[in-house]
Design a protein around this motif. Structure first.
Motif, PDB file in Angstrom:
ATOM      1  N   SER A 247     -12.957  10.477 -35.131  1.00 24.64           N
ATOM      2  CA  SER A 247     -14.113  10.296 -34.270  1.00 24.64           C
ATOM      3  C   SER A 247     -13.797   9.264 -33.200  1.00 24.64           C
ATOM      4  N   LEU A 248     -13.932   9.691 -31.950  1.00 31.27           N
ATOM      5  CA  LEU A 248     -13.683   8.779 -30.851  1.00 31.27           C
ATOM      6  C   LEU A 248     -15.029   8.345 -30.288  1.00 31.27           C
ATOM      7  N   ASP A 249     -15.533   7.269 -30.862  1.00 32.39           N
ATOM      8  CA  ASP A 249     -16.808   6.710 -30.421  1.00 32.39           C
ATOM      9  C   ASP A 249     -17.961   7.708 -30.567  1.00 32.39           C
ATOM     10  N   ALA A 250     -17.888   8.570 -31.572  1.00 34.41           N
ATOM     11  CA  ALA A 250     -19.009   9.468 -31.823  1.00 34.41           C
ATOM     12  C   ALA A 250     -19.686   9.014 -33.105  1.00 34.41           C
ATOM     13  N   ASP A 251     -20.954   8.652 -33.008  1.00 37.32           N
ATOM     14  CA  ASP A 251     -21.682   8.205 -34.193  1.00 37.32           C
ATOM     15  C   ASP A 251     -22.183   9.432 -34.943  1.00 37.32           C
ATOM     16  N   ILE A 252     -21.260  10.087 -35.632  1.00 38.07           N
ATOM     17  CA  ILE A 252     -21.585  11.377 -36.250  1.00 38.07           C
ATOM     18  C   ILE A 252     -22.627  11.254 -37.358  1.00 38.07           C
ATOM     19  N   LEU A 253     -22.797  10.041 -37.889  1.00 37.21           N
ATOM     20  CA  LEU A 253     -23.822   9.879 -38.925  1.00 37.21           C
ATOM     21  C   LEU A 253     -25.121   9.359 -38.329  1.00 37.21           C
ATOM     22  N   GLY A 254     -25.080   9.105 -37.034  1.00 39.07           N
ATOM     23  CA  GLY A 254     -26.281   8.636 -36.356  1.00 39.07           C
ATOM     24  C   GLY A 254     -26.863   9.751 -35.511  1.00 39.07           C
ATOM     25  N   ASP A 255     -27.156   9.442 -34.255  1.00 40.29           N
ATOM     26  CA  ASP A 255     -27.860  10.395 -33.407  1.00 40.29           C
ATOM     27  C   ASP A 255     -26.942  11.149 -32.458  1.00 40.29           C
ATOM     28  N   TRP A 256     -25.646  11.139 -32.718  1.00 44.03           N
ATOM     29  CA  TRP A 256     -24.701  11.803 -31.839  1.00 44.03           C
ATOM     30  C   TRP A 256     -25.048  13.292 -31.713  1.00 44.03           C
ATOM     31  N   GLN A 257     -25.238  13.741 -30.502  1.00 39.44           N
ATOM     32  CA  GLN A 257     -25.558  15.138 -30.189  1.00 39.44           C
ATOM     33  C   GLN A 257     -26.698  15.684 -31.043  1.00 39.44           C
ATOM     34  N   GLY A 258     -27.678  14.836 -31.264  1.00 42.55           N
ATOM     35  CA  GLY A 258     -28.876  15.295 -31.978  1.00 42.55           C
ATOM     36  C   GLY A 258     -28.850  15.047 -33.475  1.00 42.55           C
ATOM     37  N   GLY A 259     -27.731  14.573 -33.982  1.00 43.87           N
ATOM     38  CA  GLY A 259     -27.671  14.176 -35.389  1.00 43.87           C
ATOM     39  C   GLY A 259     -27.696  15.336 -36.369  1.00 43.87           C
ATOM     40  N   GLY A 260     -27.896  14.989 -37.622  1.00 40.12           N
ATOM     41  CA  GLY A 260     -27.987  15.996 -38.675  1.00 40.12           C
ATOM     42  C   GLY A 260     -26.636  16.381 -39.254  1.00 40.12           C
ATOM     43  N   TYR A 261     -25.604  15.609 -38.926  1.00 42.60           N
ATOM     44  CA  TYR A 261     -24.261  15.957 -39.422  1.00 42.60           C
ATOM     45  C   TYR A 261     -23.918  15.259 -40.730  1.00 42.60           C
ATOM     46  N   ASP A 262     -24.820  14.385 -41.200  1.00 43.08           N
ATOM     47  CA  ASP A 262     -24.500  13.591 -42.391  1.00 43.08           C
ATOM     48  C   ASP A 262     -24.375  14.437 -43.659  1.00 43.08           C
ATOM     49  N   VAL A 263     -25.110  15.560 -43.701  1.00 39.75           N
ATOM     50  CA  VAL A 263     -25.093  16.373 -44.921  1.00 39.75           C
ATOM     51  C   VAL A 263     -23.695  16.954 -45.163  1.00 39.75           C
ATOM     52  N   GLY A 264     -23.172  17.600 -44.117  1.00 43.48           N
ATOM     53  CA  GLY A 264     -21.842  18.189 -44.246  1.00 43.48           C
ATOM     54  C   GLY A 264     -20.787  17.128 -44.460  1.00 43.48           C
ATOM     55  N   TYR A 265     -20.934  16.022 -43.745  1.00 34.43           N
ATOM     56  CA  TYR A 265     -19.966  14.934 -43.842  1.00 34.43           C
ATOM     57  C   TYR A 265     -19.872  14.408 -45.265  1.00 34.43           C
ATOM     58  N   SER A 266     -21.049  14.122 -45.855  1.00 30.67           N
ATOM     59  CA  SER A 266     -21.057  13.481 -47.168  1.00 30.67           C
ATOM     60  C   SER A 266     -20.506  14.384 -48.255  1.00 30.67           C
ATOM     61  N   SER A 267     -20.624  15.705 -48.048  1.00 36.73           N
ATOM     62  CA  SER A 267     -20.150  16.589 -49.101  1.00 36.73           C
ATOM     63  C   SER A 267     -18.643  16.481 -49.280  1.00 36.73           C
ATOM     64  N   THR A 268     -17.949  15.962 -48.268  1.00 34.90           N
ATOM     65  CA  THR A 268     -16.495  15.823 -48.417  1.00 34.90           C
ATOM     66  C   THR A 268     -16.097  14.424 -48.869  1.00 34.90           C
ATOM     67  N   ARG A 269     -17.082  13.551 -49.019  1.00 33.00           N
ATOM     68  CA  ARG A 269     -16.749  12.150 -49.284  1.00 33.00           C
ATOM     69  C   ARG A 269     -16.676  11.828 -50.775  1.00 33.00           C
TER      70      ARG A 269
END
Lengths: 1025, 434
Positions: A247-269
């Motif tokens: 991630s290059l300065d993209a807050d993928i767990l925040g509001d980046w491009q409208g957010g909602g990416y935390d679900v997919g992200y966490s499933s790999t963590r």
């Protein structure tokens, strides 16, 4: 190994000799008993109230209370005249709907009681954006905001809708006759029917121009996508398919491009065994300037200014395409970038790269790299449509406005006067227009400059249809009739078009002919929508000349001080600034509520002479700084943020609004004033000020008291190779000189409750998948009628959150090692260099989030000390709290090792001192009728949502069946999108939670205390060697 | 003696019954013979038929879903009525003018067909609609008040006479004494005035006796403490609270006389925490047809037929029912009932749990509602009262899968056959307070 790391919560703690910290460490209760109301302890000493007076008052109030009790009030009950079939008093109904306020887009379930929406929940049927964030959870209170516009206005005086409509029709026709242009400036609707209506309007009035803009722009990402694929959208990413995330300065767990990416992200963590012996999890690398949620969750975080990030991208692009560019990078950054390239190469199509830099070339390169490596997580074919704004068109409109080239302006759901730089000039230009109208739910700066102000419905009062992601169609249905004399914008459009239908019929007609293809409309409403194959015709990526762009990026230079504007998890773009829940929500990273501030690195702060000071009661003060771009100057409080890239400062949007807000909510500074050209990176100059600002930061309220093992973490390597004994040992105590585990009954002096029969509730919290987003904090507030106490009270550590998310920093080296180095220093020269080395701890710390609520100890220390047995143990594992029995001695809070009990210092509802929407009937409509509103002088705490578990049990009893595992939930576990929180019955041996209890990673908080909690944590594993 | 008296009484009653029944049968036979002679149709049989077939939509004297039936035989031809009642839609179809007129007057709501009724049956029904019950003159009622009156007057006279006699006696005694004294003086008898003995008054003696003072002080304190405690403990307990409601709704009539199930109106008690105050459309399920009260009266308390009928009118007014035209006007005035059972905010009580799961009769907590003319709070609704019941009541485990496992294990642990609510965890604070 890492489990004996030293954690710190605040910069000042890094200096062990700081007397204030020592004092706070020693003094568990830093605060004296408060004697007066709210503030000014000094007055007490001069007060003339004597002991005698006190006794008089006490006698009088007892007598008054007795007298008041003599006659009960007459309570009236008014039943329906004709009761609607679906509404039964005492039973909740759930409706699927969707929010699309231009910033937050989500498919949600709305819980209504007796026809009132009282809670927003996840929509389990939704396949996209189905897990609302904290702001969406809190949006239900904004419905009951008494500051909402309550009817249409002309020149700030009330008129009727008929007059309003006639008025604007006249004006629009006049503009058409005079051949003057009319601009409709709107938020992103992402709504097919609204788009059709606007298109029809444009056909009818040839002078209308429709311009969309997003308050916080993603315009460059949209431009890049348009350049590559031919239409404006945002590529979607499915992080659950990614093994390497760069991630290059993209807050993928925040509001980046409208957010909602935390679900997919966490499933790999969560480490999983992948057909081999070894556990695997994704690897996440974050290059960023501000410390974000994503950076805090990353396995490797590299602080870098935007210019450096651009160079890194050019470097990665060059390496992957074998295009040779000479990119100058610091050795450390170079090393990190090379690691990123290595990881991308080894993960191949399982890698993904994303960027939040608002630069078209950057976004184009990112799209190109993802297509090049054929990233599986990258999905441009079903793009997201929740950002449509076009900065270029917007700026053109603004220019034309100022040059009187526009005859009229209608703005809908946006507030350009407030959220564009140089808004006051814009307001003047709007005032000069022949015709101006603003449609909004709240009075705002643009509305106050306009002639016509149309009061809009809240989304919970409106119909709507949306396409969040290509092919994913949603329907929004109203859950309550409009509370005020309001309409929705589509009603206005239909009226302007002189159509016969109302908006519901319009949606129905449109859906039946364009979307449903024979499917049931009613079912679509019930489910919240329908999923079809992508509606967008898709072209393959265009071959752009990116090499040159990469070359340009490689030459970017960091100059001066960069201001990076961002949005906070609580406030977002600031639409809901009048929502006390969101104001009081502590930022996950800084833990500051009720404010925005300039985040700055420690070294920059000391260079500029800016200071943060912890005062005696654990509160935080910080210097003000004057930041300026040209003539625009802002006075902002400074907060030293560990991990902030040097040469950069951060400032959050959404604060500093004044109009349409209660006085208490008018906090912070308006960062939009510096949002020139909708660019979130601005070059500024900083001047320090000697004035101090008082923060409401709950950071130092409780110290760790030397108990470092409160959070446990280890690395994937150790997790894979060593025994549990090594990385997750159970604490031991010595009994008769034999080391015994504290869990053994041998060393237990308590008699255990028998909890083997019936239900026994446990909550498991996985520190690996918890992103710290805070949706649970708001959900808990909503469910349990937790009061808002306000900034002053928060400063006094009287926050009422039943559930807090603790944030701990740790350096790569242990903290003790640092101390040792410091003691070994000899001579001044050496001390300077060594001390600057030590500062590295705060340069790039690792972050752990840990949600903490009442641990529902089986051996609860609070229960034994309550003199009136107000808190007691239930067989189902819940630690009960009988509020009406509590006399407010606060012994329980003193005896609680987790500091989770909250005391009602005041009555927070119907009290003029605390106007947080609980003083009027409207605001109180949001209260959950199943949970009592606590009064003054009463202790309260997390109840494991006993009202929800009891409801589940009762439902099973009524239906004469056993409770199935999936039915158990509490507000926090319900709200947790990532599944980090699992609630259930451990006596059900097949349940998820009882398996989690046997998991190797499981540990209890402060196990050595022997409290036997019913909340357990799954130790955090970092993917690093 | 006693026994003989008893026999005598029974005999007397028997003879009374005999006489009454004689008169009754005689009058009935006269009535029957009269009616047979006059109309050849039996209004009593007609009443039965009317109640079975017509009463749902028709009333004798008033419009309902269909027209009032009084005078219907005068308005329409008998043959027409036969065919109309047997098959009205057919008549409308055939284009009969009268039929269409009536159909349109009543909002085109079709009347059921009654092919099963014979012409004789219809005659009987018509006879009933024309039948005027002979007026009953209740002489007893008129005479009793007079009797009461006279007795009270005579009492007063006796009392006054007695008082007069006593007064006379006193005067006479005084006169006699005076005369005696005069005679004594005249005959030279010396009258020695009584010597007054100076005794310590009782209150002084009491004050001087410290022990007694102490004892009574303690007694006073204890008893006042007892009463103060008793007073304080009843604060906020509204047992017997019987507010006047905006509409006099008699549970005695609905639940007692008419045997309507509690949960017909309070249906949410089955599923929800609230038993629910019925919405007015529930009332109208029955009261669309029942527009006047014809049951028993309690004249002493003022509950006359007119009174009750008037209360039904209040309902119509609230729900916006135009009785005349049999339509809803849409002008509603929601009724503001006074809530009787008020649990404090900090108590969670769930009706469904008790009514459906616990299978408790409503009367257990709400008392003999079917006898209550005016509803009142029967139980104290105190925590002690709740707890007692939880300690005494067994859990209804029959046919409830939920309890199967937990009850088996817990009853084994406690060594009892049937668990009480308390043993199941019904005394835990958090079960009711959250």
């Amino acid at each position: 190994m890492s489990s004996n790391k030293i954690y710190w919560k605040n910069n000042d703690q890094l200096d062990p000799s700081n007397p204030m910290i020592q004092k706070l460490e020693q003094n568990e209760f830093s605060e004296k008993l408060p004697l007066d109301f709210n503030n000014n302890d000094l007055n007490i000493k001069n007060d003339s109230t004597s002991r005698r007076d006190f006794l008089k008052y006490a006698g009088f109030s007892t007598a008054a209370a007795a007298l008041a009790g003599c006659e009960g009030p007459v309570i009236k009950s008014v039943p329906y005249v004709v009761q609607p079939e679906q509404i039964r008093p005492g039973i909740a109904n759930y409706y699927a709907t969707a929010i699309a306020d231009g910033y937050d887009f989500a498919s949600v379930l709305v819980k209504t009681r007796e026809g009132r929406p009282i809670k927003i929940k996840n929509n389990p049927d939704a396949r996209v954006l189905g897990s609302p964030n904290g702001r969406v959870q809190a949006s239900v209170l904004s419905l009951y905001d008494s500051m909402r516009l309550q009817g249409p206005k002309l020149n700030q005086s009330k008129i009727s809708w008929t007059e309003f409509m006639e008025g604007i029709k006249d004006k629009i026709n006049k503009l058409l006759d005079e051949n003057k242009s009319l601009v409709i400036l709107t938020q992103t609707f992402a709504s097919p029917t609204t788009q059709e209506l606007i298109d029809k309007l444009k056909d009818k009035y040839s002078n209308i121009k429709h311009v969309i803009y997003d308050t916080i722009s993603e315009s460059s990402s949209l431009d890049a996508f348009e350049n590559a694929y031919g239409f404006r959208a945002l590529a979607d990413y499915d992080f659950s398919k990614a093994e390497t995330i760069i991630s290059l300065d993209a807050d993928i767990l925040g509001d980046w491009q409208g957010g909602g990416y935390d679900v997919g992200y966490s499933s790999t963590r969560i480490p999983k065994k992948d057909n081999g012996e070894k556990f695997k999890m994704s690897y996440h690398m974050q290059f960023e300037a501000n410390m974000t949620l994503s950076g805090a969750n990353a396995d490797k975080r590299i602080p870098a200014s935007p210019a450096v990030v651009k160079k890194i991208l050019a470097f990665i692009y060059a390496e992957l395409t074998n295009y040779s560019i000479d990119v100058e990078l610091e050795p450390k950054i170079h090393q990190a970038a090379s690691l990123a390239i290595k990881m991308i190469r080894s993960s191949k199509s399982k890698a993904v790269i994303v960027s939040g830099i608002q630069d078209v070339s950057v976004q184009e390169l990112v799209l190109a790299i993802n297509s090049l490596i054929k990233s599986e997580a990258f999905d441009p074919k079903n793009p997201k449509l929740i950002r449509q704004g076009n900065t270029k068109e917007l700026l053109e409109v603004i220019d034309n406005l100022k040059q009187d080239k526009i005859g009229g302006l209608i703005s809908v759901g946006v507030n350009p006067v407030n959220n564009l730089a140089n808004g006051s000039g814009l307001a003047e230009a709007i005032k000069k227009l022949d015709f101006s109208a603003t449609f909004s739910t709240k009075m705002n700066e643009t509305a106050s400059a306009s002639q016509y102000v149309g009061a809009l419905n809240h989304y919970l009062e409106s119909w709507g249809d949306f396409e969040f992601k290509s092919g994913h169609f949603l329907i929004a249905q109203p859950t309550i009739r409009p509370l005020f004399d309001t309409l929705q914008f589509q009603d206005i459009l239909i009226n302007l078009l002189d159509e016969e239908l109302d908006y519901y019929d319009y949606i129905k007609k449109y859906w039946i002919s364009n979307i449903l293809a024979g499917a049931s409309f009613k079912k679509a409403i019930h489910d919240g929508g329908i999923i079809l194959p992508s509606s967008k015709s898709f072209n393959e990526i265009k071959q752009l000349d990116l090499n040159e762009k990469a070359f340009k990026l490689a030459g970017s230079k960091h100059e001066g001080m960069n201001l990076i504007l961002y949005s906070k998890a609580g406030m977002g773009d600031g639409q809901q600034a009048n929502n006390p829940w969101l104001q009081e929500f502590p930022d996950p990273i800084t833990r500051v509520s009720w404010d925005n501030y300039l985040t700055i690195s420690k070294s920059d702060a000391s260079n500029l002479g800016l200071k943060n000071i912890n005062v005696a009661n654990g509160a935080l003060n910080g210097n003000y700084a004057l930041i300026s771009i040209g003539k625009n100057e802002l006075k902002v409080p400074v907060l030293i943020q560990p991990g902030q890239a040097k040469g950069t400062v951060g400032l959050a949007f959404g604060y500093g609004k004044r109009l349409g807000l209660k006085e208490e909510m008018q906090v912070g500074v308006n960062a939009y004033e510096l949002y020139f050209n909708q660019e979130n990176v601005q070059q500024i100059s900083i001047k320090p000020s000697i004035e101090f600002h008082e923060f409401a930061c709950i950071q130092l309220h409780n110290t760790l008291m030397g108990r470092g093992d409160i959070v446990k973490e280890t690395t994937l390597e150790i997790f894979n190779t060593k025994d549990k004994e090594y990385w997750n040992p159970v604490p031991k105590v010595s009994k008769n000189h034999i080391e015994t585990e504290v869990t053994s009954p041998e060393v237990d002096m308590w008699q255990s409750f028998d909890s083997s029969i019936g239900h026994h509730f446990n909550l498991s919290i996985d520190l690996n998948s918890c992103t710290g987003c805070g949706a649970c904090v708001i959900a808990c507030h909503v469910e349990n009628n937790v009061p808002v106490v306000g900034k002053e009270e928060i400063r006094k550590s009287r926050d009422m959150h039943w559930l807090r998310i603790d944030r701990y920093y740790s350096s790569e080296e242990s903290f003790e090692a640092d101390g040792k180095i410091k003691n070994d220093i000899s001579g001044l020269g050496e001390s300077l260099t060594t001390l600057s080395q030590m500062e590295r701890a705060s340069e790039n710390p690792q972050v752990v989030f840990q949600p903490v609520m009442c641990q529902h100890c089986n051996h609860a220390p609070c229960e034994t000390v309550c003199p009136v047995a107000a808190t007691s143990h239930g067989r189902q594992g819940q630690n009960h709290m009988a509020y009406n029995r509590c006399v407010g001695t606060r012994y329980c809070a003193n005896n609680c090792p987790y500091k989770v009990r909250r005391f009602n210092w005041f009555l927070y509802s119907n009290n003029d001192e605390f106007d947080y929407h609980m003083n009027d009937d409207l605001g109180r409509m949001v209260l959950n009728p199943d949970v009592v509103v606590r009064s003054r002088g009463v202790m309260e705490k997390c109840s494991f949502c006993i009202q929800m578990t009891q409801k589940t049990i009762l439902d099973a009893k009524l239906e004469g069946r056993e409770v199935s595992e999936s039915e158990w939930s509490c507000a926090c576990s319900d709200a947790c999108a990532t599944g980090a929180m699992v609630f259930g019955d451990v006596n059900d041996k097949n349940s998820k939670v009882s398996k989690l209890k046997e998991n190797n990673r499981m540990y209890h908080l402060l196990e050595s205390v022997g409290t036997k909690p019913n909340v357990m944590y799954q130790l955090k594993i970092r993917n690093k060697d | 003696m006693q026994r003989a008296y008893h026999i005598f009484v029974t005999k007397k009653i028997k003879s009374n019954v005999f006489v009454i029944s004689l008169i009754f049968f005689a009058s009935i036979s006269i009535l029957i013979s009269q009616s047979i002679l006059a109309q050849e149709a039996d209004p009593m049989l007609g009443k039965k038929l009317f109640n079975a077939n017509c009463a749902a939509c028709h009333k004798i004297n008033k419009k309902s879903v269909g027209p009032a039936l009084k005078g219907v035989s005068a308005k329409y031809d008998k043959e027409w009525l036969y065919s109309w009642i047997k098959n009205s839609p057919a008549m409308i179809k055939s284009g009969d003018e009268q039929a269409i007129a009536i159909w349109e007057e009543y909002n085109k709501s079709p009347m059921n067909i009654f092919p099963q009724l014979s012409d004789q049956d219809i005659d009987n029904i018509i006879a009933y609609t024309e039948y005027n019950p002979p007026a009953v003159v209740s002489t007893a009622q008129q005479t009793t008040p007079a009797g009461n009156n006279s007795s009270s007057i005579s009492n007063n006279i006796i009392l006054t006479a007695l008082a007069f006699v006593f007064l006379l006696l006193i005067i006479m005694l005084i006169l006699v004494r005076r005369t005696l004294v005069r005679i004594a003086v005249a005959s030279g008898v010396e009258l020695i005035p009584e010597k007054k003995v100076t005794k310590t008054p009782i209150w002084k003696a009491f004050v001087n006796n410290q022990f007694l003072v102490f004892l009574s002080a303690i007694f006073l304190l204890l008893s006042s403490a007892y009463y103060v405690y008793g007073y304080l403990m009843q604060l906020g307990i509204d047992q017997g609270y019987m507010p006047i409601q905006p509409i006099h709704f008699s549970h005695k009539i609905h639940s007692g006389a008419n045997q309507i199930d509690c949960k017909y109106c309070h249906s949410s008690a089955r599923v929800s925490k609230h038993s629910g105050i019925p919405s007015l459309n529930i009332c109208m399920n029955c009261h669309q047809n029942i527009s006047e009260y014809n049951g028993e009266e309690d004249i002493a308390s003022g509950y006359t037929k007119e009174f009750y009928t008037n209360e039904i009118k209040k309902l119509y007014n609230a729900v916006g029912w135009d009785e005349e035209n049999q339509v809803y006007t849409g002008e509603t005035q929601p009724v503001k009932w006074v809530r009787i059972h008020n649990l404090p905010d900090f108590v969670y009580f769930n009706h469904a749990q008790h009514v459906e799961v616990g299978k408790i009769q409503c009367q257990k907590c709400h008392g003999p509602v079917e006898e209550m003319e005016v509803m009142y709070q029967y139980s104290p609704l105190t925590m002690g009262w709740c707890i007692n019941c939880h300690k005494e009541s067994n859990i209804k485990v029959e046919n409830n899968e939920y309890y199967a496992k937990i009850h088996k294990e817990l009853s084994k642990k406690y060594g009892v056959e049937k668990l009480t609510v308390a043993q199941m965890g019904g005394l835990e604070c958090g079960k009711c307070h959250y």
